[in-house]
Design a protein around this motif. Sequence first.
Motif, PDB file in Angstrom:
ATOM      1  N   TRP A 152       9.083   7.697   3.031  1.00 48.51           N
ATOM      2  CA  TRP A 152       8.240   6.803   2.236  1.00 48.51           C
ATOM      3  C   TRP A 152       6.779   7.250   2.285  1.00 48.51           C
ATOM      4  CZ3 TRP A 152       7.163   3.734  -1.463  1.00 48.51           C
ATOM      5  CH2 TRP A 152       6.042   2.911  -1.413  1.00 48.51           C
ATOM      6  N   GLN A 153       6.281   7.592   3.474  1.00 49.38           N
ATOM      7  CA  GLN A 153       4.908   8.056   3.594  1.00 49.38           C
ATOM      8  C   GLN A 153       4.682   9.349   2.810  1.00 49.38           C
ATOM      9  OE1 GLN A 153       2.196   6.673   5.196  1.00 49.38           O
ATOM     10  NE2 GLN A 153       3.458   4.842   5.444  1.00 49.38           N
ATOM     11  N   THR A 154       5.689  10.210   2.818  1.00 46.27           N
ATOM     12  CA  THR A 154       5.585  11.469   2.068  1.00 46.27           C
ATOM     13  C   THR A 154       5.448  11.212   0.578  1.00 46.27           C
ATOM     14  OG1 THR A 154       6.927  12.584   3.748  1.00 46.27           O
ATOM     15  CG2 THR A 154       6.715  13.676   1.609  1.00 46.27           C
ATOM     16  N   LEU A 155       6.314  10.356   0.040  1.00 44.62           N
ATOM     17  CA  LEU A 155       6.262  10.046  -1.388  1.00 44.62           C
ATOM     18  C   LEU A 155       4.946   9.352  -1.756  1.00 44.62           C
ATOM     19  CD1 LEU A 155       9.926   8.796  -1.941  1.00 44.62           C
ATOM     20  CD2 LEU A 155       8.952  11.011  -2.576  1.00 44.62           C
ATOM     21  N   LEU A 156       4.443   8.511  -0.864  1.00 39.29           N
ATOM     22  CA  LEU A 156       3.181   7.832  -1.131  1.00 39.29           C
ATOM     23  C   LEU A 156       2.038   8.830  -1.261  1.00 39.29           C
ATOM     24  CD1 LEU A 156       1.508   5.238  -1.365  1.00 39.29           C
ATOM     25  CD2 LEU A 156       1.326   5.211   1.133  1.00 39.29           C
ATOM     26  N   TRP A 157       1.993   9.812  -0.377  1.00 41.96           N
ATOM     27  CA  TRP A 157       0.921  10.804  -0.449  1.00 41.96           C
ATOM     28  C   TRP A 157       1.126  11.776  -1.603  1.00 41.96           C
ATOM     29  CZ3 TRP A 157      -3.801  11.108   1.483  1.00 41.96           C
ATOM     30  CH2 TRP A 157      -4.131  10.230   2.494  1.00 41.96           C
ATOM     31  N   PHE A 158       2.379  12.003  -1.988  1.00 47.57           N
ATOM     32  CA  PHE A 158       2.617  12.741  -3.231  1.00 47.57           C
ATOM     33  C   PHE A 158       1.898  12.057  -4.382  1.00 47.57           C
ATOM     34  CE2 PHE A 158       6.988  14.855  -2.174  1.00 47.57           C
ATOM     35  CZ  PHE A 158       6.352  15.624  -1.214  1.00 47.57           C
ATOM     36  N   ALA A 159       2.065  10.734  -4.485  1.00 45.38           N
ATOM     37  CA  ALA A 159       1.488   9.962  -5.582  1.00 45.38           C
ATOM     38  C   ALA A 159      -0.040   9.920  -5.500  1.00 45.38           C
ATOM     39  CB  ALA A 159       2.062   8.543  -5.581  1.00 45.38           C
ATOM     40  N   ILE A 160      -0.573   9.765  -4.283  1.00 43.64           N
ATOM     41  CA  ILE A 160      -2.031   9.679  -4.125  1.00 43.64           C
ATOM     42  C   ILE A 160      -2.709  10.968  -4.578  1.00 43.64           C
ATOM     43  CG2 ILE A 160      -3.892   9.552  -2.422  1.00 43.64           C
ATOM     44  CD1 ILE A 160      -2.129   7.625  -0.821  1.00 43.64           C
ATOM     45  N   THR A 161      -2.226  12.101  -4.092  1.00 44.94           N
ATOM     46  CA  THR A 161      -2.845  13.373  -4.464  1.00 44.94           C
ATOM     47  C   THR A 161      -2.625  13.701  -5.935  1.00 44.94           C
ATOM     48  OG1 THR A 161      -0.854  14.490  -3.613  1.00 44.94           O
ATOM     49  CG2 THR A 161      -2.749  14.350  -2.151  1.00 44.94           C
ATOM     50  N   ALA A 162      -1.471  13.303  -6.493  1.00 41.10           N
ATOM     51  CA  ALA A 162      -1.221  13.532  -7.917  1.00 41.10           C
ATOM     52  C   ALA A 162      -2.175  12.703  -8.768  1.00 41.10           C
ATOM     53  CB  ALA A 162       0.229  13.205  -8.267  1.00 41.10           C
ATOM     54  N   ALA A 163      -2.423  11.455  -8.361  1.00 38.52           N
ATOM     55  CA  ALA A 163      -3.329  10.586  -9.115  1.00 38.52           C
ATOM     56  C   ALA A 163      -4.747  11.147  -9.121  1.00 38.52           C
ATOM     57  CB  ALA A 163      -3.318   9.177  -8.532  1.00 38.52           C
ATOM     58  N   ILE A 164      -5.204  11.658  -7.981  1.00 33.81           N
ATOM     59  CA  ILE A 164      -6.534  12.257  -7.917  1.00 33.81           C
ATOM     60  C   ILE A 164      -6.601  13.494  -8.803  1.00 33.81           C
ATOM     61  CG2 ILE A 164      -8.226  13.351  -6.402  1.00 33.81           C
ATOM     62  CD1 ILE A 164      -7.151  11.625  -4.122  1.00 33.81           C
ATOM     63  N   SER A 165      -5.553  14.312  -8.763  1.00 31.08           N
ATOM     64  CA  SER A 165      -5.533  15.545  -9.546  1.00 31.08           C
ATOM     65  C   SER A 165      -5.551  15.269 -11.036  1.00 31.08           C
ATOM     66  CB  SER A 165      -4.296  16.377  -9.172  1.00 31.08           C
ATOM     67  OG  SER A 165      -4.307  16.721  -7.798  1.00 31.08           O
ATOM     68  N   VAL A 166      -4.771  14.291 -11.493  1.00 36.54           N
ATOM     69  CA  VAL A 166      -4.739  14.005 -12.928  1.00 36.54           C
ATOM     70  C   VAL A 166      -6.052  13.389 -13.381  1.00 36.54           C
ATOM     71  CG1 VAL A 166      -3.739  11.682 -12.774  1.00 36.54           C
ATOM     72  CG2 VAL A 166      -3.327  13.079 -14.791  1.00 36.54           C
ATOM     73  N   ALA A 167      -6.712  12.632 -12.518  1.00 43.01           N
ATOM     74  CA  ALA A 167      -8.027  12.087 -12.877  1.00 43.01           C
ATOM     75  C   ALA A 167      -9.028  13.212 -13.096  1.00 43.01           C
ATOM     76  CB  ALA A 167      -8.515  11.138 -11.783  1.00 43.01           C
ATOM     77  N   ILE A 168      -8.968  14.228 -12.241  1.00 43.01           N
ATOM     78  CA  ILE A 168      -9.836  15.392 -12.412  1.00 43.01           C
ATOM     79  C   ILE A 168      -9.490  16.114 -13.710  1.00 43.01           C
ATOM     80  CG2 ILE A 168     -10.350  17.692 -11.489  1.00 43.01           C
ATOM     81  CD1 ILE A 168     -10.130  16.503  -8.703  1.00 43.01           C
ATOM     82  N   GLY A 169      -8.194  16.252 -14.005  1.00 44.02           N
ATOM     83  CA  GLY A 169      -7.778  16.919 -15.231  1.00 44.02           C
ATOM     84  C   GLY A 169      -8.270  16.204 -16.473  1.00 44.02           C
ATOM     85  N   ILE A 170      -8.152  14.882 -16.503  1.00 43.02           N
ATOM     86  CA  ILE A 170      -8.626  14.103 -17.654  1.00 43.02           C
ATOM     87  C   ILE A 170     -10.139  14.244 -17.799  1.00 43.02           C
ATOM     88  CG2 ILE A 170      -8.909  11.773 -18.573  1.00 43.02           C
ATOM     89  CD1 ILE A 170      -6.198  11.069 -17.335  1.00 43.02           C
TER      90      ILE A 170
END
Length: 467
Positions: free
Chosen positions: A94-112
């Motif tokens: 669960w912690q792994t999937l949560l950090w997958f989502a956190i780093t992905a959200a930051i990355s897509v914000a930078i992309g946008i």
Amino acid sequence: MSETTTPRRRRLRLPSFSVQVLLGLALGVLLGWVALQLGPTAAGDPNWLTTTLDTIGSSFVTLLKTIVPPLVFLAIVASIANLQQVTNAARLAWQTLLWFAITAAISVAIGIGLGLVFQPGNSSTLSPEAGSEVGTTGSWLDFLNGLIPSNFLGLGASTQAADDGTLTTGISFNVLQIVVVAIVVGIAALRTGKAAEPFLGFTRSALAVVQKILWWVIRLAPLGTLGLIGRAVATYGWDLLAPLGSFAVAIYTGLALVLFVVYPVILRTNGLGILSFFRGAWPAIELAFVSRSSVGTLPVTQRVVERNLGVPRSYASFAVPLAATTKMDGCASIYPAISAIFVAQLFGIDLSVTDYLLIAFVSVVGSAATAGLTGAVVMLTLTLSTLGLPLAGVGLLLAIDPILDMGRTAVNVAGQALVPTIVAKREGILDVERYASASAEDLFSDDEPADADVDAEDRRPEPVAVG
């Protein structure tokens, strides 16, 4: 009576492994440039040097991929069998999937943000009429299709995207399916008890053999690097970047921000040294850049996470293979975000706030949804179809996709090493001393780590405990 002494022969001392890889990289660029100057044959085929470089590089990646199925299966089964409490594994997952989502959200914000700043579609010299439909599309059902194993080994007919967007089918393996099968077998062995001990003993012994073979293959990395980078230079050059210069700059700016700003901030926030992480993870990041394959790099990624960064094997053997199929900040976050904005601008379509939120949503969960398929084209088509944008825009970007894919894959693999390290640190199971002394050279020594769980019963490690 006199004694004669035999002079000792001096052994030729080779450069360190890191230097060998760098030499292979430099020589590959040089040979690639030579092959580029030679040009194609009279029949239009690649010249002999390009063909040789391609054969060397592709053979090395093929050898690495061959090791992936037995390595992932055996490591996960052996690790789960060493856990006394299955709930620990569930919490770590669960912690792994949560950090997958956190780093992905930051990355897509930078992309946008970069898409809005660079305006790549408005500054491109391409016309919408030059676009073409692609044969590869992503679907929200791909997760279910890729999660359920087609057979016990996770092997079967696979579909992958080529550089031109076409589909290629053949007998291959699905890492996500192998993970599922291995988890089921490991839990079953754990619940079986004493009757499963001979099976688990064989599993540990087989894992030790597979890991030894793996390091023989990895010692060929300098030669593989030479072939991979040489082939890239000879085949693609840099001329194709001109019509999409602003787009390429935006992509690589986003990749650099994530790799050298976002990841270091996360490391420091969690009390981990930045230089130690890059020293330890650099062999995998470097190989990912030249090979353009997260799955091909997976054995090296798993090794650096365990040996250099100090993550327990019982956790890393689950987290790293899962990350290789679902954790892609480069391919699944930055790239589709900027590309979607590019296509919308090129076709004169205005995006609303809702559309940008959809881009973020697809980037955070889409890589898991398309885990049955690989490639940035799959994620991009999923994003465009969700937004209702023309899929023909994908065809415009394929010309420079291999050049962009090198950077995307490097960021993917860096994130795949980062998240298990962060989770292990937060859960108190990280070997902090090993992390602090991380060195690329430690990866290739013949000595096994003291906590390796591949030997006899008396060397079985303590189970991972989560506080």
